[in-house]
Scaffold this motif. Structure first.
Motif, PDB file in Angstrom:
ATOM      1  N   THR A 562       0.830  -1.197   0.000  1.00 54.14           N
ATOM      2  CA  THR A 562       0.000   0.000   0.000  1.00 54.14           C
ATOM      3  C   THR A 562       0.869   1.254   0.000  1.00 54.14           C
ATOM      4  O   THR A 562       2.069   1.197   0.298  1.00 54.14           O
ATOM      5  N   THR A 564       0.272   5.809   0.639  1.00 54.70           N
ATOM      6  CA  THR A 564      -0.532   7.034   0.699  1.00 54.70           C
ATOM      7  C   THR A 564       0.423   8.211   0.690  1.00 54.70           C
ATOM      8  O   THR A 564       1.336   8.277   1.526  1.00 54.70           O
ATOM      9  N   GLN A 581      -4.196  14.035  -1.511  1.00 55.37           N
ATOM     10  CA  GLN A 581      -3.580  12.764  -1.178  1.00 55.37           C
ATOM     11  C   GLN A 581      -3.741  11.774  -2.325  1.00 55.37           C
ATOM     12  O   GLN A 581      -4.704  11.842  -3.091  1.00 55.37           O
ATOM     13  N   ALA A 583      -3.621   7.529  -3.173  1.00 55.45           N
ATOM     14  CA  ALA A 583      -3.683   6.182  -2.613  1.00 55.45           C
ATOM     15  C   ALA A 583      -3.128   5.203  -3.642  1.00 55.45           C
ATOM     16  O   ALA A 583      -3.600   5.153  -4.781  1.00 55.45           O
ATOM     17  N   GLY A 611      -6.562   6.323   1.564  1.00 54.15           N
ATOM     18  CA  GLY A 611      -5.575   5.344   2.013  1.00 54.15           C
ATOM     19  C   GLY A 611      -5.455   4.243   0.979  1.00 54.15           C
ATOM     20  O   GLY A 611      -6.456   3.815   0.403  1.00 54.15           O
ATOM     21  N   GLY A 612      -4.229   3.787   0.743  1.00 55.85           N
ATOM     22  CA  GLY A 612      -4.020   2.759  -0.254  1.00 55.85           C
ATOM     23  C   GLY A 612      -4.753   1.473   0.061  1.00 55.85           C
ATOM     24  O   GLY A 612      -5.312   0.827  -0.829  1.00 55.85           O
TER      25      GLY A 612
END
Length: 700
Positions: A562, A564, A581, A583, A611-612
């Motif tokens: 992941t 971010t 942001q 992701a 968020g990723g």
């Protein structure tokens, strides 16, 4: 060598095989685009086309170019993504009104027919009087197409032609003019890759010259349409037309048949592409996803969202539609998948981990106490989690994406091993796909810092580098390419977007073979540790990418990472240049026998928290579940999932997350301020003859 057998549209085949049946009215030029093979020998009995008179200026022979049908662009299985079809336009066919015909008489002839057509179809087609008079005086032997709306040609469909049955009778002065038009049968599918076309120029308006085109020619303006324009164009034909003194057509002869353009076979898989685009449309405001074949480097899907329908550009785009696309703040014309340069965020931690382990200074069990932040000098560098992680090793640090662990590891080894590893994976270089506008991205180095600022990368620079922030910029395609390298471990393939160019008889004219871009020769033990961390991200308790897991019924394990990132959008056409942001989610599957590498990025809106693991990871699971569930039984992925001999899933045990002990913080308790303690300098070796010989003979 023969390529995949491609099919032409039926309407185009009918056109290529002979005259267009509808184009038979008096004084109309029949469009004859014949098969792509040498014309037969001319019969001596054929009437020779020449003017046998020299006294009447109305009689003449015209030599006109007939544009060739443009070749197809198809996916790897022959699914057409760009084709050519036959369209019909309405045109005025002027008779000879006499040498002393008044302008009023000419205009009355034209206006009368325009009024009748518009009344029958409910249109408002018109033509400036000066254009009508100029055409009559200079080009009346040729039809004058008038179905323009906003300077863009409108075709006349079959229903409209039936409503004009009486007006299209021979001698009426209104005829159908056939032409080729580009067509994208899958609509808004891979438009940033396929591209679009535009007309080369408007039709001539002055006196007729030999070689004037019979109808508008087109050329590639973007994407593969532009890169392979010469291959797709084909060779125009030549037709000779003899007109009688009264202006009527006496005979027509094809001097040279048009040669259809060649076909471009891409590496794309239409099904993969649609799964990607559908998932992006469902889950993102704007973003991109790339899927590559780990072994061949084939780009199987490369989606950028939002998209546009390239049919808007056929035969040309209106000012209103173009303005709408340009003014859209999400930039639908922008090919994010290979043109956007973005901070890689925590996906870059895979590169840092491999670099750190290969130096030998960091081992799989090296522990760093990882609190909520780390002070470097007078600057605080935070972790994403508000809870301390305690003393952890690299597998746990990858699984949890713990910033404070990576700050310390990067400061321990320095910038050079990290930037060297990044360049080894192709960051800072174009991937080399045959599309315009691909950037190199950027990886800061000590050499660049010395040149620009007069010093090497300092503590804060290295900390930012370790988590994919700061000056580092990558494209989604570069990230997917790097995952091919991690997945293989030995080589990184050259990204391939086009497999071959083949002629209309399916003979391969130009192959683009599978090639190795770089031999990366990763240290196997280091790679194994990194892959364990990536598997833990998706499959272990506490992993940040658990939303990327495939359905439990599918026996396929995903390895991923992941990310971010903080990001400032550089878009001068919008007012959204405030901080946003990103992701990310990237990786490969199956983890134990990699076939596909991927990268997903989601661009957050201003003020949106992303968020990723929450936004990007679910896109991966949705896409690959579709790939698996809709694949035929003999698909390699399906066979691997059901094979008894398939490698078993790799379990991440507690032992993989063991460390060499607590790292300077007793009981795992966080403290208000954790400062980075640089490693002690290496002891100076005594420079003696004995020491020299011990080094020389390996006796340490």
């Amino acid at each position: 060598m023969r390529g995949p057998r491609l099919k032409f549209p039926l309407a185009l085949l009918a056109l290529i095989s002979g005259p267009v049946s509808q184009v038979v009215a008096q004084q109309q030029l029949t469009l004859k685009a014949l098969p792509a093979e040498p014309p037969p020998a001319e019969s001596s009995a054929k009437k020779e086309l020449k003017a046998t008179w020299r006294t009447d200026k109305e009689a003449r022979t015209l030599m006109l170019n007939v544009p060739a049908p443009r070749g197809q662009i198809v996916d790897r299985n022959g699914v057409p993504l760009a084709q050519t079809r036959v369209v019909q336009y309405l045109a005025l066919s002027f008779p000879f009104l006499g040498e002393k015909a008044a302008d009023r008489e000419i205009l009355e002839f034209a206006h009368t027919r325009l009024r009748k057509v518009n009344a029958a179809l409910g249109k408002a087609w018109t033509m400036p009087d000066d254009r009508l008079l100029s055409h009559y005086k200079n080009r009346r032997w040729l039809p004058l197409v008038f179905t323009y709306q906003d300077n863009i040609l409108e075709e006349v469909n079959g229903d409209q032609q039936l409503r004009l049955f009486d007006l299209l009778r021979p001698g009426s002065g209104v005829v159908l003019q056939a032409a080729y038009m580009r067509y994208y049968p899958k609509g808004a599918c891979a438009p940033h890759i396929i591209g679009y076309t535009g007309r080369v120029r408007q039709l001539p308006t002055g006196p007729i010259q030999d070689g004037d085109p019979l109808f508008e020619e087109i050329e590639g303006r973007s994407g593969l349409e532009k890169t392979f324009d010469k291959d797709l164009q084909g060779r125009p034909g030549v037709t000779s037309v003899l007109f009688n003194p009264d202006g009527s057509k006496d005979a027509e002869e094809v001097q040279r048949r048009p040669m259809p353009g060649n076909n471009v076979v891409t590496s794309l898989d239409f099904n993969f592409q649609k799964y990607v685009e559908n998932a992006l449309a469902k889950h993102t405001r704007s973003g991109a996803m790339v899927i590559m074949d780990v072994k061949t480097g084939d780009v199987l899907a490369m989606g950028s969202f939002p998209m546009y329908d390239p049919n808007l550009f056929c035969p040309g785009i209106t000012d209103v539609n173009y303005a709408r696309l340009k003014m859209d703040k999400r930039e639908p014309l922008f090919a994010r998948a290979y043109q956007s340069t973005l901070p890689p965020a925590s996906t870059f931690k895979i590169i840092v981990s491999q670099a750190a382990l290969e130096t030998g200074e960091i081992t799989p069990r090296t522990a760093y106490y990882s609190g909520t932040s780390l002070w470097i000098g007078n600057q605080e560098f935070r972790n994403w989690s508000k809870e301390p992680e305690g003393s952890i090793n690299v597998v746990t640090a990858i699984k949890r994406s713990t910033n404070t662990w990576f700050y310390q590891a990067a400061l321990q080894i320095g910038a050079q091993p990290i930037t060297d590893m990044a360049q080894r994976f192709g960051f800072g270089e174009k991937t080399g796909i045959p599309l315009e506008g691909e950037p190199t991205g950027f990886v800061p180095t000590d050499a660049w810092m010395m040149q620009k600022y007069g010093h090497r990368m300092q503590g804060g620079d290295i900390a930012n580098l370790s988590i994919g922030q700061g000056r580092t910029l990558v494209t989604p395609l570069q990230v997917a390419q790097s995952m091919c390298g991690i997945a293989d471990g030995n080589v990184m393939p050259q990204a391939r977007l086009v497999k071959q160019v083949q002629d209309p008889q399916d003979r391969v004219l130009q192959p683009f073979p599978v090639t190795v871009r770089r031999r990366i020769a990763l240290d196997p033990a280091a790679r194994e540790t990194v892959v364990k961390g990536m598997i833990a991200v998706v499959n272990a308790s506490g992993g940040t990418g658990r939303n990327a897991q495939l359905d439990s019924k599918i026996n396929i394990q995903v390895a991923g990472k992941t990310g971010t990132a903080q990001w400032v959008a550089d878009n001068p056409r919008t007012d959204e240049n405030d901080e946003r942001q990103l992701a990310w989610f990237t990786g490969f599957l199956p983890a134990n026998d990699p076939m596909y590498a991927f990268a997903v990025v989601y661009e957050g809106a201003p003020g949106e928290t992303v968020g990723g693991g929450r936004i990007a990871a679910p896109i991966v699971s949705e896409v690959f579940e579709n790939v698996y569930n809709n694949a035929p039984p003999d698909d390699p992925l399906v066979l691997l999932a059901h094979s008894k001999d398939a490698p078993k899933a790799i379990a991440i045990s507690d032992e993989d997350e063991q460390t060499d002990g607590e790292a300077s913080r007793p009981d795992g308790v966080d403290v208000p301020r954790q400062e980075f303690q640089p490693p002690p300098p290496p002891q100076q070796e005594r420079r003696t003859v004995g020491g020299f010989f011990r080094k020389l003979f390996g006796r340490e």
